[in-house]
Design a protein around this motif. Structure first.
Motif, mmCIF file in Angstrom:
data_model
loop_
_atom_site.group_PDB
_atom_site.id
_atom_site.type_symbol
_atom_site.label_atom_id
_atom_site.label_comp_id
_atom_site.label_asym_id
_atom_site.label_seq_id
_atom_site.Cartn_x
_atom_site.Cartn_y
_atom_site.Cartn_z
ATOM 1 N N VAL A 68 47.083 29.419 8.255
ATOM 2 C CA VAL A 68 46.266 30.621 8.204
ATOM 3 C C VAL A 68 47.047 31.464 7.972
ATOM 4 N N ASN A 69 45.745 32.005 7.726
ATOM 5 C CA ASN A 69 46.547 34.062 7.183
ATOM 6 C C ASN A 69 46.773 34.438 8.504
ATOM 7 N N ILE A 70 47.143 35.144 8.574
ATOM 8 C CA ILE A 70 48.120 35.955 9.411
ATOM 9 C C ILE A 70 46.961 37.254 9.360
ATOM 10 N N SER A 71 46.498 37.596 8.717
ATOM 11 C CA SER A 71 45.635 38.638 8.585
ATOM 12 C C SER A 71 44.568 38.912 9.699
ATOM 13 N N SER A 72 44.229 37.080 9.283
ATOM 14 C CA SER A 72 42.682 37.193 10.083
ATOM 15 C C SER A 72 42.482 37.149 11.274
ATOM 16 N N LEU A 73 43.605 37.134 12.018
ATOM 17 C CA LEU A 73 43.700 37.319 13.412
ATOM 18 C C LEU A 73 43.681 38.588 14.164
ATOM 19 N N SER A 74 42.617 38.422 15.369
ATOM 20 C CA SER A 74 42.418 39.331 15.870
ATOM 21 C C SER A 74 42.337 39.345 16.990
ATOM 22 N N LEU A 75 42.104 40.256 18.277
ATOM 23 C CA LEU A 75 42.179 40.739 19.519
ATOM 24 C C LEU A 75 40.985 40.605 20.137
ATOM 25 N N PRO A 76 41.186 39.566 21.654
ATOM 26 C CA PRO A 76 39.663 39.977 21.563
ATOM 27 C C PRO A 76 39.039 41.349 22.441
ATOM 28 N N ARG A 77 37.750 41.588 21.993
ATOM 29 C CA ARG A 77 36.986 42.502 22.364
ATOM 30 C C ARG A 77 37.312 43.071 23.675
ATOM 31 N N TYR A 227 66.476 30.271 20.302
ATOM 32 C CA TYR A 227 66.313 29.258 19.481
ATOM 33 C C TYR A 227 65.476 29.079 18.504
ATOM 34 N N THR A 228 64.884 28.835 17.703
ATOM 35 C CA THR A 228 62.883 29.069 16.765
ATOM 36 C C THR A 228 62.599 28.075 17.260
ATOM 37 N N ALA A 229 62.726 26.925 18.242
ATOM 38 C CA ALA A 229 62.235 25.885 18.335
ATOM 39 C C ALA A 229 61.452 26.215 19.732
ATOM 40 N N ASN A 230 62.060 27.212 20.342
ATOM 41 C CA ASN A 230 61.661 27.965 21.739
ATOM 42 C C ASN A 230 61.212 29.066 21.552
ATOM 43 N N SER A 231 61.346 29.767 20.326
ATOM 44 C CA SER A 231 60.316 30.783 19.965
ATOM 45 C C SER A 231 58.499 30.841 19.348
ATOM 46 N N LEU A 232 58.512 30.346 20.573
ATOM 47 C CA LEU A 232 56.833 30.186 19.797
ATOM 48 C C LEU A 232 55.310 30.876 20.815
ATOM 49 N N ALA A 233 54.534 31.178 20.457
ATOM 50 C CA ALA A 233 53.536 31.262 21.251
ATOM 51 C C ALA A 233 52.115 31.042 21.056
ATOM 52 N N TYR A 234 51.264 30.979 22.119
ATOM 53 C CA TYR A 234 50.013 30.230 21.946
ATOM 54 C C TYR A 234 48.452 31.423 22.489
ATOM 55 N N ASP A 235 48.018 31.340 20.628
ATOM 56 C CA ASP A 235 46.747 32.559 21.088
ATOM 57 C C ASP A 235 46.011 32.002 21.713
ATOM 58 N N LEU A 236 46.105 31.854 23.528
ATOM 59 C CA LEU A 236 44.300 31.416 24.375
ATOM 60 C C LEU A 236 43.257 32.519 23.569
ATOM 61 N N TYR A 237 42.672 33.533 22.905
ATOM 62 C CA TYR A 237 41.859 33.663 23.110
ATOM 63 C C TYR A 237 41.000 34.197 21.789
ATOM 64 N N GLY A 238 40.097 32.954 21.253
ATOM 65 C CA GLY A 238 39.086 32.668 20.581
ATOM 66 C C GLY A 238 40.528 32.315 19.031
ATOM 67 N N SER A 239 41.404 32.959 18.904
ATOM 68 C CA SER A 239 41.696 32.377 17.247
ATOM 69 C C SER A 239 42.432 30.916 17.646
ATOM 70 N N GLU A 240 43.332 30.819 19.468
ATOM 71 C CA GLU A 240 43.902 29.538 19.448
ATOM 72 C C GLU A 240 44.861 28.983 18.424
ATOM 73 N N VAL A 241 45.730 29.821 17.766
ATOM 74 C CA VAL A 241 46.514 29.707 16.681
ATOM 75 C C VAL A 241 48.276 29.927 17.906
ATOM 76 N N ILE A 242 49.433 28.593 16.704
ATOM 77 C CA ILE A 242 50.172 28.912 17.405
ATOM 78 C C ILE A 242 51.425 30.065 16.671
ATOM 79 N N LEU A 243 52.157 30.422 18.086
ATOM 80 C CA LEU A 243 52.417 32.112 16.847
ATOM 81 C C LEU A 243 53.886 31.740 16.502
ATOM 82 N N ASP A 244 54.426 31.844 15.091
ATOM 83 C CA ASP A 244 56.014 31.400 15.199
ATOM 84 C C ASP A 244 56.450 32.144 14.379
#
Length: 404
Positions: A68-77, A227-244
């Motif tokens: 997904v386009n990274i610019s479309s992400l936002s933090l919750p209210r 290492y790259t495979a260990n450098s992943l996060a998950y946005d729980l709030y609204g977007s619910e995306v994996i951040l690489d």
């Protein structure tokens, strides 16, 4: 014989007590041998097997993720003023959606935290979000494992609040024993462990939550990541995306590839730490392989040098990451709460070390690992403990007899 005769002459009725005292001391030695022993590593002479049979396997998460386009992400209210972790400017962060990963993270959120009664991971995160206010993103292996098709109960997370704030909130709700500071000399480089390290872990529990400050992790240089495979996060709030955060982490997790975050070999020395280097084998036992021979050679040779010149860092790693214990440098020992899994765990890792290090493992590294003592902590009344308690009572009587 002369000494015993002299002893009898001075203490006519206490020779049996001396014998009992000798038995008591022997029993202590027997007990110590049963709960604290050197690790003995048996390696097969020929074949070595890790999880290579399942490497490069397609999983549902690896089939259904989309960028997904990274610019479309936002933090919750309410959190709009926070710096966006994906908008640092120095990193090429990519974002992905995956229904499979979202479902897997949802299961993790419903796991209970040991020592906190029926409190779930979701309850902890929600409490910190409201009371902090703090945002929390699961990070590392808990996200990676979703791409491996595995359930995970080892929860690492990044939080927007300071470590002091997290500990204060945690202690207020769950008590100081369930909110442990795990830090280097600089508290900013530490993290908070939430949960009980001594409580038994059931199938529906996590292993506790390791909570690090995300300013240090997310707004870092590329060489600060592992290492790259260990450098992943998950946005729980609204977007619910994996951040690489390294841009290749998702692809490397799916292909089970070990990659240093920067391809610039001249930066590898500034990237390395002993723990980062040793954690290479955390991925190897999961069936991961280095991206190229240059990476393999660098990691293995650096590990060998570290073991030779800083052996204690290897025993500390071995205790913490392989035996899941607490390292005690006073006697070079490892205190382990659950010892039932140790033998299989040791065999798995040591086979992997042997596979990559060859004769160096047998001749140099293996003796360093074997110098570490395991101390298995258990409340069970084992036969050794039973006889220890009996002989302890006998010794008390002996000492009272002597003092009388």
């Amino acid at each position: 014989m002369r000494e015993m005769t002299a002893l009898k002459g001075h203490y006519p009725f206490r020779a049996p007590a001396v014998v009992l005292l000798y038995v008591y001391v022997s029993s202590i030695g027997f007990l110590a041998g049963s709960i604290a022993h050197r690790i003995k590593i048996a390696l097969p002479a020929e074949t070595v097997s890790v999880e290579t049979g399942v490497s490069r396997r397609a999983t549902a998460a690896c089939e259904d993720y989309s960028e997904v386009n990274i610019s479309s992400l936002s933090l919750p209210r309410g959190f709009e003023s926070l710096p966006k972790p994906w908008n640092d400017g120095t990193l090429h962060v990519r974002a992905y959606l995956s229904a499979t990963v979202s479902s897997g993270i949802e299961r993790v959120m419903n796991l209970t935290v040991p020592g906190l009664s029926d409190t779930t991971v979701r309850d902890v995160f929600e409490y910190l979000k409201v009371q902090g206010p703090c945002l929390i993103f699961p990070f590392g292996g808990v996200v990676r494992d979703q791409f491996l098709g595995k359930s995970s109960n080892d929860v690492d997370a990044e939080i927007s609040c300071s470590a002091n704030r997290v500990r204060a909130l945690c202690t207020r709700r769950w008590g100081v024993d369930n909110c442990q500071d795990v830090a280097d000399s600089d508290l900013r480089s530490g993290y908070t462990y939430i949960g009980s390290e001594t409580a038994s872990v059931s199938a529906g529990d996590t292993e506790g939550i390791d909570m690090a400050v995300w300013d240090i992790t997310f707004f870092a240089k590329l060489t600060d990541f592992e290492y790259t495979a260990n450098s992943l996060a998950y946005d729980l709030y609204g977007s619910e995306v994996i951040l690489d955060f390294t841009s290749t982490g998702v692809a490397d997790a799916c292909s089970k590839t070990i990659r240093i975050p920067t391809s610039n070999v001249s930066q590898w020395d500034s990237w390395k730490t002993d723990v980062k280097v040793y954690r290479y084998w955390k991925l190897r036992v999961k069936g991961f392989s280095p991206v190229d021979s240059a990476t393999e050679t660098y990691i293995v040779n650096t590990a060998k040098s570290s073991i030779v010149h800083r052996g204690e860092s290897f025993t500390m790693f071995y205790c913490s990451y392989i035996l899941d214990g607490s390292y005690i440098d006073l006697d070079n020992s490892c205190s382990i709460n659950e010892c039932s899994h140790v033998e299989a765990q040791v065999q798995l890792y040591d086979q992997s070390f042997y596979l990559d290090m060859g004769s160096f493992w047998n001749q140099t590294a293996k003796p360093v690992a074997e110098s570490l003592y395991q101390k298995c902590e258990s409340s069970a009344l084992t036969p050794s403990l039973f006889w220890f308690l009996i002989m302890n009572s006998v010794a008390a009587c002996i000492l009272q007899n002597f003092s009388g």
